[in-house]
Scaffold this motif. Structure first.
Motif, mmCIF file in Angstrom:
data_model
loop_
_atom_site.group_PDB
_atom_site.id
_atom_site.type_symbol
_atom_site.label_atom_id
_atom_site.label_comp_id
_atom_site.label_asym_id
_atom_site.label_seq_id
_atom_site.Cartn_x
_atom_site.Cartn_y
_atom_site.Cartn_z
ATOM 1 N N ALA A 99 -6.745 -1.503 -0.580
ATOM 2 C CA ALA A 99 -5.496 -1.547 -1.352
ATOM 3 C C ALA A 99 -4.562 -2.623 -0.818
ATOM 4 O O ALA A 99 -3.927 -3.352 -1.592
ATOM 5 N N SER A 100 -4.493 -2.744 0.489
ATOM 6 C CA SER A 100 -3.647 -3.757 1.113
ATOM 7 C C SER A 100 -4.099 -5.155 0.724
ATOM 8 O O SER A 100 -3.281 -6.015 0.356
ATOM 9 N N THR A 101 -5.405 -5.367 0.791
ATOM 10 C CA THR A 101 -5.963 -6.683 0.462
ATOM 11 C C THR A 101 -5.725 -7.023 -1.002
ATOM 12 O O THR A 101 -5.336 -8.157 -1.323
ATOM 13 N N ARG A 102 -5.928 -6.053 -1.877
ATOM 14 C CA ARG A 102 -5.658 -6.294 -3.310
ATOM 15 C C ARG A 102 -4.198 -6.669 -3.526
ATOM 16 O O ARG A 102 -3.886 -7.596 -4.265
ATOM 17 N N SER A 103 -3.326 -5.957 -2.839
ATOM 18 C CA SER A 103 -1.890 -6.215 -2.984
ATOM 19 C C SER A 103 -1.533 -7.600 -2.443
ATOM 20 O O SER A 103 -0.787 -8.354 -3.091
ATOM 21 N N LEU B 195 0.727 3.898 0.518
ATOM 22 C CA LEU B 195 1.193 3.699 1.885
ATOM 23 C C LEU B 195 0.745 2.344 2.420
ATOM 24 O O LEU B 195 1.515 1.630 3.067
ATOM 25 N N ALA B 196 -0.477 1.956 2.114
ATOM 26 C CA ALA B 196 -0.986 0.656 2.565
ATOM 27 C C ALA B 196 -0.172 -0.488 1.971
ATOM 28 O O ALA B 196 0.184 -1.434 2.674
ATOM 29 N N VAL B 197 0.125 -0.397 0.702
ATOM 30 C CA VAL B 197 0.917 -1.441 0.038
ATOM 31 C C VAL B 197 2.328 -1.489 0.650
ATOM 32 O O VAL B 197 2.860 -2.567 0.914
ATOM 33 N N LYS B 198 2.892 -0.317 0.924
ATOM 34 C CA LYS B 198 4.214 -0.254 1.555
ATOM 35 C C LYS B 198 4.175 -0.907 2.942
ATOM 36 O O LYS B 198 5.094 -1.626 3.319
ATOM 37 N N HIS B 199 3.091 -0.668 3.665
ATOM 38 C CA HIS B 199 2.965 -1.258 4.996
ATOM 39 C C HIS B 199 2.864 -2.784 4.939
ATOM 40 O O HIS B 199 3.248 -3.458 5.902
ATOM 41 N N ASN B 200 2.354 -3.324 3.857
ATOM 42 C CA ASN B 200 2.317 -4.784 3.713
ATOM 43 C C ASN B 200 3.713 -5.375 3.854
ATOM 44 O O ASN B 200 3.889 -6.429 4.461
ATOM 45 N N ALA B 201 4.691 -4.687 3.278
ATOM 46 C CA ALA B 201 6.065 -5.184 3.319
ATOM 47 C C ALA B 201 6.608 -5.234 4.743
ATOM 48 O O ALA B 201 7.522 -6.002 5.037
ATOM 49 N N TYR B 202 6.048 -4.420 5.631
ATOM 50 C CA TYR B 202 6.481 -4.412 7.028
ATOM 51 C C TYR B 202 5.746 -5.448 7.867
ATOM 52 O O TYR B 202 6.048 -5.616 9.043
#
Length: 144
Positions: free
Chosen positions: A132-136, A77-84
């Motif tokens: 997870a967001s930061t890694r992505s 979910l965090a990675v998906k939120h990056n796209a937003y």
């Protein structure tokens, strides 16, 4: 998180479920009041967004007794939120809006112990999501 924290979060969320649509409206209203810069990140139907929020919260809260089981979904979910356009710093204001919403919705049932339990739960899960967001964002995301 202690077992008591988990019980407090789960039992208090059960009290929010009957007013979940109102709770979602309160949450987004508060979020946009305290962080107007995030409003443009929400482009769809806000009632549908509210339903998704409450559904996701329900899944996470039901999984608190086995946090490792919900970590992969939280990370995705965090990675998906990056796209937003969600940034790691946004998690703090989301947490503040969530706690405020719970306080409004639960009234006197939002005791200091309940606040502490929710803060612990949110801190734990947002930490997983921020990592997870930061890694992505840094291109170091590993696939399973």
């Amino acid at each position: 998180m202690t077992p008591t924290d988990i019980d407090l979060v789960q039992s208090s969320f059960a009290k929010v479920l009957p007013i979940k649509e109102t709770a979602a409206e309160l949450f987004y209203g508060r979020l946009f009041d305290i962080a107007p810069e995030v409003k443009p990140l929400f482009k769809g139907d806000m009632k549908e967004q509210g339903r998704k929020l409450m559904m996701t919260l329900g899944v996470v809260i039901n999984g608190l007794k086995d946090i490792p089981s919900i970590v992969p979904a939280a990370e995705a979910l965090a990675v998906k939120h990056n796209a937003y356009g969600v940034q790691p710093a946004h998690y703090e204001v989301v947490g503040a809006a969530l706690l405020w919403t719970l306080e409004q919705g639960l009234g006197p049932d939002f005791t200091p112990q309940t606040r502490e339990a929710w803060t612990s739960a949110y801190t734990t899960l947002s930490g997983v999501m921020i990592a997870a967001s930061t890694r992505s964002l840094n291109g170091t995301e590993q696939t399973a």
